[in-house]
Design a protein around this motif. Structure first.
Motif, short mmCIF file in Angstrom:
data_model
loop_
_atom_site.label_atom_id
_atom_site.label_comp_id
_atom_site.label_asym_id
_atom_site.label_seq_id
_atom_site.Cartn_x
_atom_site.Cartn_y
_atom_site.Cartn_z
N THR A 126 -8.82 -0.32 -9.40
CA THR A 126 -9.39 -0.21 -10.73
C THR A 126 -10.89 0.00 -10.70
N TRP A 127 -11.51 -0.20 -9.57
CA TRP A 127 -12.96 0.07 -9.44
C TRP A 127 -13.21 1.57 -9.36
N THR A 128 -12.36 2.28 -8.60
CA THR A 128 -12.58 3.72 -8.41
C THR A 128 -11.61 4.56 -9.24
N GLY A 129 -10.52 3.96 -9.67
CA GLY A 129 -9.49 4.73 -10.36
C GLY A 129 -8.52 5.41 -9.42
N SER A 130 -8.72 5.27 -8.13
CA SER A 130 -7.83 5.91 -7.16
C SER A 130 -6.45 5.26 -7.18
N THR A 131 -5.44 6.08 -7.00
CA THR A 131 -4.06 5.58 -6.99
C THR A 131 -3.40 5.89 -5.65
N TYR A 132 -2.43 5.08 -5.28
CA TYR A 132 -1.75 5.17 -4.00
C TYR A 132 -0.26 4.96 -4.24
N TYR A 133 0.57 5.69 -3.51
CA TYR A 133 2.01 5.61 -3.70
C TYR A 133 2.75 5.61 -2.38
N ALA A 134 3.88 4.94 -2.38
CA ALA A 134 4.80 5.08 -1.26
C ALA A 134 5.38 6.48 -1.29
N ASP A 135 5.68 7.02 -0.14
CA ASP A 135 6.22 8.38 -0.07
C ASP A 135 7.50 8.51 -0.88
N SER A 136 8.28 7.46 -0.93
CA SER A 136 9.58 7.51 -1.59
C SER A 136 9.48 7.64 -3.11
N VAL A 137 8.30 7.36 -3.67
CA VAL A 137 8.17 7.43 -5.12
C VAL A 137 7.15 8.46 -5.59
N LYS A 138 6.48 9.10 -4.67
CA LYS A 138 5.48 10.10 -5.05
C LYS A 138 6.11 11.20 -5.89
N GLY A 139 5.40 11.54 -6.96
CA GLY A 139 5.90 12.58 -7.85
C GLY A 139 6.85 12.07 -8.91
N ARG A 140 7.31 10.83 -8.77
CA ARG A 140 8.24 10.25 -9.75
C ARG A 140 7.63 9.06 -10.48
N PHE A 141 6.81 8.28 -9.80
CA PHE A 141 6.21 7.08 -10.39
C PHE A 141 4.72 7.32 -10.62
N THR A 142 4.21 6.69 -11.66
CA THR A 142 2.79 6.77 -11.96
C THR A 142 2.27 5.38 -12.32
N ILE A 143 1.22 4.96 -11.64
CA ILE A 143 0.59 3.68 -11.93
C ILE A 143 -0.67 3.94 -12.76
N SER A 144 -0.90 3.05 -13.71
CA SER A 144 -2.09 3.17 -14.54
C SER A 144 -2.51 1.78 -14.98
N ARG A 145 -3.69 1.69 -15.60
CA ARG A 145 -4.13 0.37 -16.06
C ARG A 145 -4.91 0.51 -17.35
N ASP A 146 -4.88 -0.56 -18.13
CA ASP A 146 -5.66 -0.67 -19.35
C ASP A 146 -6.53 -1.91 -19.18
N LYS A 147 -7.79 -1.68 -18.86
CA LYS A 147 -8.67 -2.81 -18.58
C LYS A 147 -8.82 -3.71 -19.79
N ALA A 148 -8.87 -3.14 -20.97
CA ALA A 148 -9.06 -3.93 -22.19
C ALA A 148 -7.91 -4.89 -22.42
N LYS A 149 -6.72 -4.50 -21.95
CA LYS A 149 -5.52 -5.34 -22.14
C LYS A 149 -5.18 -6.13 -20.88
N ASN A 150 -6.01 -6.02 -19.85
CA ASN A 150 -5.73 -6.72 -18.58
C ASN A 150 -4.33 -6.39 -18.06
N THR A 151 -3.94 -5.15 -18.18
CA THR A 151 -2.56 -4.75 -17.90
C THR A 151 -2.50 -3.55 -16.97
N VAL A 152 -1.56 -3.62 -16.05
CA VAL A 152 -1.25 -2.50 -15.17
C VAL A 152 0.18 -2.05 -15.48
#
Length: 126
Positions: free
Chosen positions: A52-78
């Motif tokens: 959340t400092w850089t905004g960079s995201t990382y994925y396991a190979d098995s989920v790349k292209g299908r899963f997306t991680i994101s966050r809402d800092k104001a809501k303290n939620t990922v």
């Protein structure tokens, strides 16, 4: 710090689910958020993480292209948006967080996280 994960359920293969993880304190403002999963009879494995400092995201190979991680800092939620789900995605999904920044090379390591959610079950029927 407490993490609460929501959004699991039963879905058919090819379907979608969105998991949410809300922290009781603002750890996702400067610390990473991660998702891990554990299938029956298997070890816990890394799924996705966001620095959340850089905004960079990382994925396991098995989920790349299908899963997306994101966050809402104001809501303290990922979030974890899961599309094109497969039977092999069936598992208990855990969110994780920590105070402060993380070394990039550690972001996929479960041991690098201090706080864990209770887990939410995702079942994908084929």
């Amino acid at each position: 710090v407490q993490l609460q994960a929501f959004g699991g359920g039963l879905v058919q293969a090819g379907g979608s689910l969105r998991l949410s993880c809300t922290a009781s304190e603002r750890i996702f403002v400067s610390g990473p958020g991660g998702w891990f999963r554990q299938a029956p009879g298997k070890e816990r494995e890394f799924v996705a993480a966001i620095d959340t400092w850089t905004g960079s995201t990382y994925y396991a190979d098995s989920v790349k292209g299908r899963f997306t991680i994101s966050r809402d800092k104001a809501k303290n939620t990922v979030y974890l948006q899961m599309n094109s789900l497969k039977a092999e995605d069936t598992a208990v999904y855990y969110c994780a967080g920590r105070n402060g920044r993380i070394i990039t090379s550690h972001i996929k390591r479960a041991g690098a996280y201090e706080f864990w959610g209770q887990g939410t079950l995702v079942t994908v029927s084929s």
